[in-house]
Design a protein around this motif. Structure first.
Motif, PDB file in Angstrom:
ATOM      1  N   VAL A 222     -27.170  20.594   9.139  1.00 39.08           N
ATOM      2  CA  VAL A 222     -26.226  21.723   9.438  1.00 39.08           C
ATOM      3  C   VAL A 222     -24.969  21.207   9.283  1.00 39.08           C
TER       4      VAL A 222
ATOM      5  N   ILE B  65     -25.749  29.780   8.646  1.00 39.84           N
ATOM      6  CA  ILE B  65     -24.644  29.007   9.424  1.00 39.84           C
ATOM      7  C   ILE B  65     -23.539  29.862   9.474  1.00 39.84           C
TER       8      ILE B  65
ATOM      9  N   LYS C  27     -29.113  31.202  18.925  1.00 40.80           N
ATOM     10  CA  LYS C  27     -28.299  30.635  17.992  1.00 40.80           C
ATOM     11  C   LYS C  27     -27.903  29.237  18.636  1.00 40.80           C
TER      12      LYS C  27
ATOM     13  N   TRP D 105     -25.536  28.407  14.311  1.00 40.88           N
ATOM     14  CA  TRP D 105     -26.539  28.252  13.355  1.00 40.88           C
ATOM     15  C   TRP D 105     -28.072  28.683  13.968  1.00 40.88           C
TER      16      TRP D 105
END
Length: 130
Positions: free
Chosen positions: A95, A34, A6, A18
């Motif tokens: 993101v 996320i 991650k 994320w």
């Protein structure tokens, strides 16, 4: 929460993680997931929606209990996203844009079903309970 594989990003004064994964339950579509460190905020966004859908706004799936504009329990709700993001690949910029939009207090929320058909539409200022 395991942090293996991650990536970490700090937005809105919070730590988020994320990762990108194929969703085999959804025809193997590539999604960016996320989540906040406390796991109250969890969303999934399918990569490449802008190109695929052309005439429809992209959407994300809210899987956590924290999303600005929602009050009460809600899980696996599809929210149509008014902004058109550059979503050809999962990047820290994408993101960050998703997190910022989710935490924005000035947005229109459009709930859609899995076909993209309208369920409910309102602005965050309505403070309705779902």
């Amino acid at each position: 929460m395991s942090k293996k594989f991650k990536r970490k990003i700090v937005r809105q004064g919070k730590v988020f993680y994320w990762y990108v994964k194929s969703d085999y339950d959804d025809e193997g579509k590539i999604k960016v997931y996320i989540l906040s460190e406390d796991k109250k905020f969890i969303v999934a966004y399918e990569i490449g929606q802008v190109i695929k859908q052309q005439k429809k706004s992209p959407f994300l799936v809210v899987m956590g209990k924290e999303f600005v504009g929602f009050v009460g329990d809600h899980m696996d709700i599809r929210v149509q996203t008014p902004p058109i993001w550059d979503d050809l690949s999962a990047t820290p910029s994408l993101v960050g844009n998703i997190i910022d939009w989710c935490y924005s207090e000035k947005k229109e929320i459009v709930l859609v079903n899995w076909k993209g058909e309208l369920i409910w539409k309102y602005t965050v200022h309505d403070k309705r309970t779902l």
